[in-house]
Design a protein around this motif. Structure first.
Motif, PDB file in Angstrom:
ATOM      1  N   TYR A   1       0.866  -1.046  -0.098  1.00  0.00           N
ATOM      2  CA  TYR A   1       0.041  -0.027   0.099  1.00  0.00           C
ATOM      3  C   TYR A   1       0.712   1.095  -0.055  1.00  0.00           C
ATOM      4  O   TYR A   1       1.832   1.217   0.488  1.00  0.00           O
ATOM      5  CB  TYR A   1      -0.852   0.206   0.997  1.00  0.00           C
ATOM      6  CG  TYR A   1      -1.949  -1.143   1.262  1.00  0.00           C
ATOM      7  CD1 TYR A   1      -3.195  -0.899   0.647  1.00  0.00           C
ATOM      8  CD2 TYR A   1      -1.589  -2.203   2.083  1.00  0.00           C
ATOM      9  CE1 TYR A   1      -3.926  -1.898   0.795  1.00  0.00           C
ATOM     10  CE2 TYR A   1      -2.611  -3.114   2.040  1.00  0.00           C
ATOM     11  CZ  TYR A   1      -3.733  -3.314   1.244  1.00  0.00           C
ATOM     12  OH  TYR A   1      -4.650  -4.065   1.183  1.00  0.00           O
ATOM     13  N   ARG A   2       0.558   2.313  -0.721  1.00  0.00           N
ATOM     14  CA  ARG A   2       1.091   3.446  -0.888  1.00  0.00           C
ATOM     15  C   ARG A   2       0.412   4.603  -0.104  1.00  0.00           C
ATOM     16  O   ARG A   2      -0.919   4.817  -0.243  1.00  0.00           O
ATOM     17  CB  ARG A   2       1.360   3.985  -2.242  1.00  0.00           C
ATOM     18  CG  ARG A   2       2.317   5.377  -2.431  1.00  0.00           C
ATOM     19  CD  ARG A   2       2.665   5.504  -3.733  1.00  0.00           C
ATOM     20  NE  ARG A   2       3.473   4.494  -4.339  1.00  0.00           N
ATOM     21  CZ  ARG A   2       3.252   3.639  -5.113  1.00  0.00           C
ATOM     22  NH1 ARG A   2       2.060   3.623  -5.940  1.00  0.00           N
ATOM     23  NH2 ARG A   2       4.187   2.620  -5.597  1.00  0.00           N
ATOM     24  N   LEU A   3       1.000   5.332   0.910  1.00  0.00           N
ATOM     25  CA  LEU A   3       0.444   6.378   1.619  1.00  0.00           C
ATOM     26  C   LEU A   3      -0.069   7.353   0.595  1.00  0.00           C
ATOM     27  O   LEU A   3       0.834   7.858  -0.083  1.00  0.00           O
ATOM     28  CB  LEU A   3       1.332   6.913   2.788  1.00  0.00           C
ATOM     29  CG  LEU A   3       1.663   5.914   3.881  1.00  0.00           C
ATOM     30  CD1 LEU A   3       2.406   6.620   4.840  1.00  0.00           C
ATOM     31  CD2 LEU A   3       0.664   4.826   4.211  1.00  0.00           C
ATOM     32  N   GLN A   4      -1.037   8.063   0.931  1.00  0.00           N
ATOM     33  CA  GLN A   4      -1.444   9.146   0.124  1.00  0.00           C
ATOM     34  C   GLN A   4      -2.199  10.232   0.966  1.00  0.00           C
ATOM     35  O   GLN A   4      -2.465   9.929   2.081  1.00  0.00           O
ATOM     36  CB  GLN A   4      -2.490   8.951  -0.934  1.00  0.00           C
ATOM     37  CG  GLN A   4      -3.925   8.549  -0.564  1.00  0.00           C
ATOM     38  CD  GLN A   4      -4.850   8.285  -1.750  1.00  0.00           C
ATOM     39  OE1 GLN A   4      -4.297   8.243  -2.895  1.00  0.00           O
ATOM     40  NE2 GLN A   4      -6.006   8.295  -1.490  1.00  0.00           N
ATOM     41  N   GLY A   5      -2.049  11.555   0.679  1.00  0.00           N
ATOM     42  CA  GLY A   5      -2.309  12.439   1.214  1.00  0.00           C
ATOM     43  C   GLY A   5      -1.697  12.806   2.346  1.00  0.00           C
ATOM     44  O   GLY A   5      -0.758  12.452   2.725  1.00  0.00           O
ATOM     45  N   GLU A   6      -1.940  13.881   3.357  1.00  0.00           N
ATOM     46  CA  GLU A   6      -1.373  14.403   4.848  1.00  0.00           C
ATOM     47  C   GLU A   6      -1.793  13.225   5.835  1.00  0.00           C
ATOM     48  O   GLU A   6      -3.105  13.186   6.119  1.00  0.00           O
ATOM     49  CB  GLU A   6      -1.529  15.688   4.927  1.00  0.00           C
ATOM     50  CG  GLU A   6      -0.945  16.598   4.076  1.00  0.00           C
ATOM     51  CD  GLU A   6       0.494  16.548   4.186  1.00  0.00           C
ATOM     52  OE1 GLU A   6       1.034  16.407   5.284  1.00  0.00           O
ATOM     53  OE2 GLU A   6       1.103  16.438   2.960  1.00  0.00           O
ATOM     54  N   PRO A   7      -0.957  12.678   6.513  1.00  0.00           N
ATOM     55  CA  PRO A   7      -1.336  11.956   7.788  1.00  0.00           C
ATOM     56  C   PRO A   7      -1.801  12.922   8.996  1.00  0.00           C
ATOM     57  O   PRO A   7      -1.592  14.160   8.907  1.00  0.00           O
ATOM     58  CB  PRO A   7       0.059  11.377   7.975  1.00  0.00           C
ATOM     59  CG  PRO A   7       0.950  11.535   7.053  1.00  0.00           C
ATOM     60  CD  PRO A   7       0.582  12.542   6.218  1.00  0.00           C
ATOM     61  N   SER A   8      -2.818  12.354   9.555  1.00  0.00           N
ATOM     62  CA  SER A   8      -3.410  13.414  10.753  1.00  0.00           C
ATOM     63  C   SER A   8      -2.919  12.687  12.162  1.00  0.00           C
ATOM     64  O   SER A   8      -2.986  11.426  12.001  1.00  0.00           O
ATOM     65  CB  SER A   8      -4.829  13.460  10.431  1.00  0.00           C
ATOM     66  OG  SER A   8      -5.483  12.316  10.564  1.00  0.00           O
ATOM     67  N   LEU A   9      -2.763  13.726  13.229  1.00  0.00           N
ATOM     68  CA  LEU A   9      -2.314  13.079  14.436  1.00  0.00           C
ATOM     69  C   LEU A   9      -3.410  13.068  15.411  1.00  0.00           C
ATOM     70  O   LEU A   9      -4.698  14.016  15.058  1.00  0.00           O
ATOM     71  CB  LEU A   9      -1.215  14.041  14.969  1.00  0.00           C
ATOM     72  CG  LEU A   9       0.324  13.670  14.578  1.00  0.00           C
ATOM     73  CD1 LEU A   9       1.135  14.824  15.029  1.00  0.00           C
ATOM     74  CD2 LEU A   9       0.666  12.325  15.162  1.00  0.00           C
TER      75      LEU A   9
END
Length: 111
Positions: free
Chosen positions: A88-96
């Motif tokens: 899987y490839r991460l997309q967008g901004e991660p959120s905390l």
């Protein structure tokens, strides 16, 4: 009853989150862009989504994952995670989360 200091409270949260990931987490391989891969624990949060739009059903093959900030301090769009023999490839901004200890990331198949 003894009052805990701010540092003690944070350490208690970190310990609880670590135990949660040990109990609920799945082993995965994190492959950051340009760095060494590492084994981490992730918690799958949301499966694929099927959206209805008028007379059409759209299948969105995405996956939301929770990742401990202590294991991955700064995940980025384009980093990869190998989970259950699938990339899987991460997309967008991660959120905390509110306590800034767990990232929620959206991932799509590497295909």
């Amino acid at each position: 009853m003894e009052k805990l200091s701010g540092t003690a409270v944070i350490k208690a949260f970190e310990k609880a989150i670590g135990q949660m990931f040990q109990g609920l987490g799945q082993s995965a391989l994190f492959r950051p862009l340009g760095s060494e891969e590492q084994e981490i624990l992730v918690i799958p949060k949301a499966p694929d989504v099927i959206l209805d739009y008028r007379d059409t059903r759209i299948h969105s093959e995405t996956l939301e994952l929770q990742i401990q900030k202590s294991q991955v301090p700064s995940p980025k769009s384009g980093d990869e995670i190998l989970l259950d023999d699938r990339c899987y490839r991460l997309q967008g901004e991660p959120s905390l989360d509110l306590h800034r200890m767990v990232f929620t990331v959206e991932a799509v198949p590497c295909d």
